[in-house]
Write an enzyme that holds these catalytic residues in place. Sequence first.
Site, PDB file in Angstrom:
ATOM      1  N   TRP A 102       0.839  -1.205   0.000  1.00 18.77           N
ATOM      2  CA  TRP A 102       0.000   0.000   0.000  1.00 18.77           C
ATOM      3  C   TRP A 102       0.869   1.247   0.000  1.00 18.77           C
ATOM      4  O   TRP A 102       0.617   2.188  -0.750  1.00 18.77           O
ATOM      5  CB  TRP A 102      -0.954   0.002   1.189  1.00 18.77           C
ATOM      6  CG  TRP A 102      -1.937  -1.129   1.157  1.00 18.77           C
ATOM      7  CD1 TRP A 102      -2.093  -2.109   2.091  1.00 18.77           C
ATOM      8  CD2 TRP A 102      -2.899  -1.409   0.122  1.00 18.77           C
ATOM      9  NE1 TRP A 102      -3.081  -2.973   1.700  1.00 18.77           N
ATOM     10  CE2 TRP A 102      -3.595  -2.575   0.509  1.00 18.77           C
ATOM     11  CE3 TRP A 102      -3.232  -0.793  -1.075  1.00 18.77           C
ATOM     12  CZ2 TRP A 102      -4.608  -3.136  -0.270  1.00 18.77           C
ATOM     13  CZ3 TRP A 102      -4.241  -1.349  -1.856  1.00 18.77           C
ATOM     14  CH2 TRP A 102      -4.920  -2.501  -1.447  1.00 18.77           C
ATOM     15  N   ASP A 172      -1.607   6.695   6.190  1.00 16.49           N
ATOM     16  CA  ASP A 172      -2.691   5.786   5.802  1.00 16.49           C
ATOM     17  C   ASP A 172      -2.982   4.921   7.030  1.00 16.49           C
ATOM     18  O   ASP A 172      -2.139   4.142   7.459  1.00 16.49           O
ATOM     19  CB  ASP A 172      -2.200   4.930   4.619  1.00 16.49           C
ATOM     20  CG  ASP A 172      -3.226   3.901   4.147  1.00 16.49           C
ATOM     21  OD1 ASP A 172      -4.255   3.715   4.837  1.00 16.49           O
ATOM     22  OD2 ASP A 172      -2.982   3.277   3.089  1.00 16.49           O
ATOM     23  N   LYS A 196     -12.179  -1.948   6.906  1.00 13.66           N
ATOM     24  CA  LYS A 196     -11.371  -2.779   7.803  1.00 13.66           C
ATOM     25  C   LYS A 196     -11.912  -2.701   9.230  1.00 13.66           C
ATOM     26  O   LYS A 196     -12.104  -3.695   9.883  1.00 13.66           O
ATOM     27  CB  LYS A 196      -9.902  -2.345   7.789  1.00 13.66           C
ATOM     28  CG  LYS A 196      -9.319  -2.083   6.408  1.00 13.66           C
ATOM     29  CD  LYS A 196      -9.037  -3.353   5.637  1.00 13.66           C
ATOM     30  CE  LYS A 196      -8.811  -3.130   4.143  1.00 13.66           C
ATOM     31  NZ  LYS A 196      -7.659  -2.369   3.758  1.00 13.66           N
TER      32      LYS A 196
END
Length: 360
Positions: A102, A172, A196
């Site tokens: 990511w 993030d 999530k």
Amino acid sequence: MARVYNFSAGPSMLPEEVLKTAAAEMMEYGTSGQSVMEMSHRSKEYQAIFDEAEADLREIMNIPDNYEVLFLQGGASTQFAMIPLNLMTKNGKADYIITGQWANKAYKEAARYGAAREVASSKDKTFSYIPKTTAADFDPEADYVHICMNNTIYGTKYNELPETGNVPLIADISSCILSEPVDVSKFGMLYAGAQKNVAPAGVTIVIIRKDLIGNAMDITPTMLRYDTHSENGSMFNTPPCYTIYIAGLTFKWIKKMGGLEAMKELNEKKAKILYDFLDESKLFKGTVVPEDRSLMNVPFITGNEELDAKFVAEAKKAGFVNLKGHRSVGGMRASIYNAMPIEGVEKLVEFMKKFEEENA
Ligand SMILES: *Cc1c(COP(=O)(O)O)cnc(C)c1O
């Protein structure tokens, strides 16, 4: 009905209480005569749901007044472009730390719009640790420094933030939002996809310091400008109404659980059960250095691919689903987000012990 223990990295488990409230309110929200799914986003009823969600999030995360909270679409992945388009605009430079896929995707997207620089990486050891940095590693002229706080695929997390001086830090937090307290004032911006730890997929939460808004590059599409959304209360266009409603229910659940200090305590307890077992097991072992272990995503292996596959299959039959590791790394991964009850982790460890005995 038999609900499974779902160890998926995302979309993932939601608190049962949230699902039950949503079910009870499905046909009629309050006395509105309609489902939240059917409501105009411009209605008084919906605005109240939206405002309460934002207020609860601000309370739980202790978000200072000089930060804007935005509810956007496009997932965390759209932020990979929005961040450089809006913020890499003073000196056209930004520093990135590469701690996994990511973080790397964010970096590569930024490189399309300016001078993105890789400051440090843990690629040499399959991202099994967080690289150490000092203030001297960062460019004081960078417009920001970007990190991925919890690395969903590899199971590492930052326990100590990089020292970036006056350069705004952007993180993030897709897979660790609301898992423990964070000091928002240490960041220029935080962002997270909801699927999530918050809600179904569809909303991205952006928490951004107000002075950083309003400097987008001219080429930036209207929908990708932070000022477009901050000036319109996240309703420049139709927001993901129902997902924001579910996020609001999750925020209320967290408040009832005792807030983020209580979530942290519970998450540490859950993670310890699993890591302690991995540390003593003769069959299974964790893949991350102990000091950088994630509370949310716990990767582990047996060292034998066939045995890994057998474990995943037998676990599934026993009601522990989605334990297969990310397709890029193999092995196993147990994602134990806020909504995973402690019994889920205890029972998984019991199952792993039994599997170990049978396969020693
Ligand atoms: C899941 C995840 C993403 C991608 O999120 P999307 O909402 O699918 O774009 C980005 N970063 C991290 C850390 C993630 O866990």
